[in-house]
Design a protein around this motif. Structure first.
Motif, PDB file in Angstrom:
ATOM      1  N   GLN A  79       0.820  -1.207   0.000  1.00 23.28           N
ATOM      2  CA  GLN A  79       0.000   0.000   0.000  1.00 23.28           C
ATOM      3  C   GLN A  79       0.858   1.263   0.000  1.00 23.28           C
ATOM      4  N   LEU A  80       1.938   1.227   0.833  1.00 21.06           N
ATOM      5  CA  LEU A  80       2.852   2.376   0.873  1.00 21.06           C
ATOM      6  C   LEU A  80       3.514   2.601  -0.475  1.00 21.06           C
ATOM      7  N   LYS A  81       3.914   1.482  -1.123  1.00 16.91           N
ATOM      8  CA  LYS A  81       4.563   1.585  -2.438  1.00 16.91           C
ATOM      9  C   LYS A  81       3.590   2.155  -3.463  1.00 16.91           C
ATOM     10  N   GLU A  82       2.323   1.693  -3.390  1.00 21.16           N
ATOM     11  CA  GLU A  82       1.312   2.193  -4.317  1.00 21.16           C
ATOM     12  C   GLU A  82       1.091   3.688  -4.122  1.00 21.16           C
ATOM     13  N   GLU A  83       1.092   4.115  -2.832  1.00 16.98           N
ATOM     14  CA  GLU A  83       0.893   5.532  -2.549  1.00 16.98           C
ATOM     15  C   GLU A  83       2.037   6.377  -3.088  1.00 16.98           C
ATOM     16  N   GLU A  84       3.262   5.825  -3.013  1.00 16.00           N
ATOM     17  CA  GLU A  84       4.423   6.540  -3.553  1.00 16.00           C
ATOM     18  C   GLU A  84       4.324   6.673  -5.070  1.00 16.00           C
ATOM     19  N   LEU A  85       3.846   5.599  -5.726  1.00 15.35           N
ATOM     20  CA  LEU A  85       3.768   5.589  -7.183  1.00 15.35           C
ATOM     21  C   LEU A  85       2.483   6.234  -7.698  1.00 15.35           C
ATOM     22  N   SER A  86       1.510   6.469  -6.824  1.00 14.75           N
ATOM     23  CA  SER A  86       0.204   6.956  -7.250  1.00 14.75           C
ATOM     24  C   SER A  86       0.283   8.389  -7.766  1.00 14.75           C
ATOM     25  N   GLU A 102      -2.650   9.996  -8.756  1.00 13.31           N
ATOM     26  CA  GLU A 102      -3.867  10.671  -8.316  1.00 13.31           C
ATOM     27  C   GLU A 102      -3.805  11.121  -6.857  1.00 13.31           C
ATOM     28  N   ARG A 103      -2.953  10.481  -6.034  1.00 14.42           N
ATOM     29  CA  ARG A 103      -2.811  10.934  -4.645  1.00 14.42           C
ATOM     30  C   ARG A 103      -2.151  12.320  -4.586  1.00 14.42           C
ATOM     31  N   ILE A 104      -1.323  12.619  -5.588  1.00 14.23           N
ATOM     32  CA  ILE A 104      -0.708  13.959  -5.659  1.00 14.23           C
ATOM     33  C   ILE A 104      -1.791  15.018  -5.859  1.00 14.23           C
ATOM     34  N   PHE A 105      -2.820  14.656  -6.650  1.00 17.99           N
ATOM     35  CA  PHE A 105      -3.896  15.606  -6.962  1.00 17.99           C
ATOM     36  C   PHE A 105      -5.129  15.373  -6.088  1.00 17.99           C
ATOM     37  N   PHE A 163       3.297  18.236 -15.745  1.00 19.06           N
ATOM     38  CA  PHE A 163       3.322  19.694 -15.803  1.00 19.06           C
ATOM     39  C   PHE A 163       2.607  20.328 -14.612  1.00 19.06           C
ATOM     40  N   HIS A 164       1.547  19.681 -14.151  1.00 19.94           N
ATOM     41  CA  HIS A 164       0.678  20.301 -13.150  1.00 19.94           C
ATOM     42  C   HIS A 164       1.004  19.879 -11.721  1.00 19.94           C
ATOM     43  N   THR A 165       2.117  19.152 -11.537  1.00 19.45           N
ATOM     44  CA  THR A 165       2.631  18.896 -10.191  1.00 19.45           C
ATOM     45  C   THR A 165       3.677  19.956  -9.860  1.00 19.45           C
ATOM     46  N   PRO A 166       3.956  20.179  -8.563  1.00 19.28           N
ATOM     47  CA  PRO A 166       4.978  21.189  -8.207  1.00 19.28           C
ATOM     48  C   PRO A 166       6.334  20.912  -8.850  1.00 19.28           C
ATOM     49  N   GLN A 167       6.752  19.619  -8.873  1.00 19.68           N
ATOM     50  CA  GLN A 167       8.045  19.286  -9.483  1.00 19.68           C
ATOM     51  C   GLN A 167       7.967  19.454 -11.000  1.00 19.68           C
ATOM     52  N   LYS A 222      -9.281   3.136  -9.540  1.00 20.54           N
ATOM     53  CA  LYS A 222     -10.606   3.373  -8.967  1.00 20.54           C
ATOM     54  C   LYS A 222     -11.058   4.804  -9.231  1.00 20.54           C
ATOM     55  N   ARG A 223     -10.140   5.732  -8.964  1.00 19.33           N
ATOM     56  CA  ARG A 223     -10.458   7.156  -9.135  1.00 19.33           C
ATOM     57  C   ARG A 223     -10.757   7.478 -10.600  1.00 19.33           C
TER      58      ARG A 223
END
Length: 695
Positions: free
Chosen positions: A26-33, A35-38, A207-211, A385-386
């Protein structure tokens, strides 16, 4: 705590390990996700994604991209994917706009990735008409200019801006309605890749992430510098082209003998940029095709002048050397197209079989209006899912799509015979009956391979309708018009599904995607004919083999339909045998490429790319290979920087040179000529000039 201790404390070691594994996963998925950034950003409604500023920017970019595609159409016909460039430029213009409004305190709606996707969709839909509209192929092939290079000058149609725009409005929207009901099965259930659409979505998301914003600033800055250089370089070259065959575009950079055989670097920023975008193997294939044809075959065939064909024929006669150039190129194109058509069709059918068998979809076809997903929601990642939830939120009713298709088909059958009286209503009915199946095949195959076979389906219509109508009943124009109808349907269908994939990955609503595609297509139906008309009126030698814009595919398409209605009787000696050889060679090369696998197959040339210089020469291949060389050296020096900035540099080269074409055409229409003709003469002519000056 050891194993026994965990058991004594009532902790099951297997369950504990499983829980730890699930937590890590789950942690790995969150790092790679993505949609969690947005996650904290609200997704605007589909109406709010369609902004006035988005379509204003789309209109400006549509003009730019239509000029670029038109120039590529009328020179070599090699058109790279411009999705990434559209996404990048769309971000640049709107971000600049919103930044100015933000500083002045007037910004009401922030710029989102969904709005960025709408711009990209609209621009690609609009500029796509410049290709599927046939301005460098079937449409231009109807004219007297192209007919004079062929064996038949009777079946011609005078071009008019009015009927061209009307024709495009009639045929360009049908493909959009043909595949809309299947968007769920293509994107969610079959999870087709659509590589260009996926790459564009990743670019827009980044483009739309801070980095990503930092990287985007660097890319935009680089694009601006290269765009300015490319535009000024085009302006500089223009000064030296006051006459025919003069200026940097006719510079014998590899020697006079090589120049006579169309081997030279023509200093085109456009094709250097195209070479940076296209895979290395395409550029090498084009160069190899030029070496085989202009370096070996044509000089050998010209030595048989008087035996294989009459010695007194002009170089442009299809009964002479030009016949070998055109028809051998056609044979290779048809061989490659047939092989890829059968390959993609077989992969489509096999893929459908496996999908239906293993997902048990035979009882219920998962079209867009069915909100249930075949897989359990628990098996999906957070991103899936999102994305699935929002992709299925805004429905496009099936009856709307079916009703739209039937209505447009009825209008087409009533109006197209008035534009082309050779194209009977029952020809159109047959095309529209089979078109949805072919549009589905093309959209599905494009999802698997990123390869749209729109031109192959168009050629199929050329031969079937041309032969059905026959030479006595205007089969040439009927076949070419039928090609246009078919090409527009299957091309727009695959483009729409590619954009649906981009929208799925950026959470853009399918409704906003569809509306953007409709508006972009409508823009293209006006912009592309106007851009073509500018070229057509500004350059009197447009379509001539030796001109700046030879439109090679126009001659190819006209001679294809002539083969369909008249047969092979007009070909010069041994031309048919050579056509059979190269047709078979194209199939064999593709077969070997697939049999050896990707590891070695990537080094085997592509017959379709090899065929293009057979007719027009290798000058653009040298430009494209230079682009490949620049990218190769850049990657060796600094791969990370090359990967990040190469798309921006390539886009700048293409866009700057492309936009210069607009003022150059306007100057030509106004009768303003360049002041200098920089001509490079042969040794013999130089000696004559020296003798004249000496006397």
């Amino acid at each position: 705590m050891g194993k026994n201790e965990r058991e004594e404390n009532g902790v099951d070691p297997e369950n504990h390990n499983q829980e730890e594994g699930e937590k890590k996963k789950q942690l790995k998925e969150e790092e790679l996700s993505v949609e969690r950034i947005f996650e904290n950003q609200e997704v605007p409604s589909w109406r709010k994604q369609l902004t006035v500023r988005a379509f204003a920017v789309s209109f400006a970019l549509s003009i730019l991209f239509s000029i670029i595609v038109m120039k590529l159409n009328l020179t070599t016909g090699i058109i790279p994917s411009l999705n990434v460039s559209a996404g990048l430029l769309g971000f640049f213009f709107v971000k600049t706009w919103t930044k100015l409004l933000h500083k002045s305190g007037l910004l009401r709606q922030p710029f989102t990735r969904q709005e960025n996707t709408v711009i990209q969709t609209c621009v690609v839909a609009s500029s796509g008409i410049a290709y599927s509209g046939g301005f460098g192929s079937y449409l231009f092939a109807m004219t007297e200019r192209i007919a004079k290079q062929s064996t038949d000058t009777l079946d011609v149609k005078k071009l008019s801006l009015g009927w061209i725009i009307g024709f495009l409005f009639i045929v360009s929207f049908l493909g959009l309605f043909s595949v809309v009901p299947l968007r769920k099965i293509m994107i969610i259930d079959f999870k087709l890749t659509y590589p260009s659409g996926t790459a564009t979505a990743h670019l827009i998301n980044s483009f739309h992430t801070p980095q990503g914003a930092k990287l985007a600033k660097k890319q935009v800055r680089e694009l601006g510098k290269i765009f300015t250089f490319s535009f000024l370089w085009g302006f500089f070259q223009w000064f030296y082209t006051a006459g025919d065959n003069c200026g940097f575009t006719s510079f014998p950079s590899l020697g006079l003998k090589a120049f006579d055989n169309r081997f030279y670097f023509d200093f085109s920023a456009t094709y250097v940029g195209v070479g940076m975008i296209c895979p290395f193997i395409i550029n090498i294939s084009v160069l190899l095709g030029g070496i085989i044809s202009w370096g070996l075959m044509w000089p050998l065939i010209e030595d048989r002048k008087g035996d294989w064909y009459p010695a007194d024929l002009s170089s442009g006669s299809l009964s002479g050397i030009q016949g070998y150039r055109v028809f051998i190129a056609i044979a290779m194109i048809l061989g490659d197209g047939l092989y890829n058509f059968l390959k993609v069709l077989s992969r489509t059918l096999l893929g459908l079989f496996h999908q239906l068998r293993y997902k048990d979809l035979s009882s219920e076809l998962p079209v867009a209006d069915h909100s249930s997903d075949v897989r359990s929601q628990s098996q999906l990642s957070y991103d899936d899912k999102r994305r699935t939830q929002l992709f299925l939120k805004d429905q496009i009713p099936i009856m709307f799509a079916v009703g739209g298709y039937v209505a447009i088909a009825a209008i087409s059958m009533a109006t197209l015979p008035h534009i082309f009286h050779q194209l009977k209503w029952y020809y159109i009915l047959v095309i529209y009956t089979f078109a949805p199946a072919l549009a589905f095949c093309n959209a599905y195959g494009c999802g698997l391979t990123d390869w749209s076979l729109a031109s192959t389906y168009g050629k199929l219509a050329i031969f079937i309708i041309g032969a059905w109508a026959g030479a006595a009943h205007g089969g040439v124009l009927a076949g070419l018009a039928a090609c246009g109808v078919m090409m527009n349907i299957v091309s727009t269908a695959s483009d729409l599904m590619q954009d649906f994939k981009t929208g799925y990955l950026t959470l853009a609503s399918p409704r906003s995607m569809f509306v953007s595609q409709i508006i972009g297509t409508a823009m293209g139906c006006v912009i592309s004919p106007c851009v073509f008309w500018l070229f057509y009126k500004a350059f009197d030698d447009l379509g001539q083999p030796e001109s700046q814009y030879p439109a090679p595919y126009a001659v190819v398409y006209r001679n294809m339909v002539l083969l369909g209605v008249k047969g092979f009787s007009s070909l010069p000696k041994n031309c048919l045998i050579l056509c059979y050889v190269f047709f078979g060679a194209a199939i064999l090369i593709n077969l070997i490429k697939d049999l050896v696998g990707k590891k070695w197959g990537r080094f085997i040339p592509l017959p379709m790319a090899m065929a293009i210089p057979f007719y027009i020469g290798s000058y653009f291949a040298i430009d494209m290979c230079l682009g490949s060389l620049i990218l190769f050296v850049w990657e060796k020096i600094n791969k990370a920087k090359a990967d990040a900035l190469a798309p921006a540099v390539a886009s700048g080269l293409i866009c700057g040179d492309g936009i210069w074409t607009l003022p150059a055409s306007i100057l030509a229409l106004a009768g303003v000529k360049p002041p200098i003709c920089m001509k490079f003469l042969s040794r013999g002519n130089n000696a004559k000039v020296d003798a004249f000056l000496g006397s």
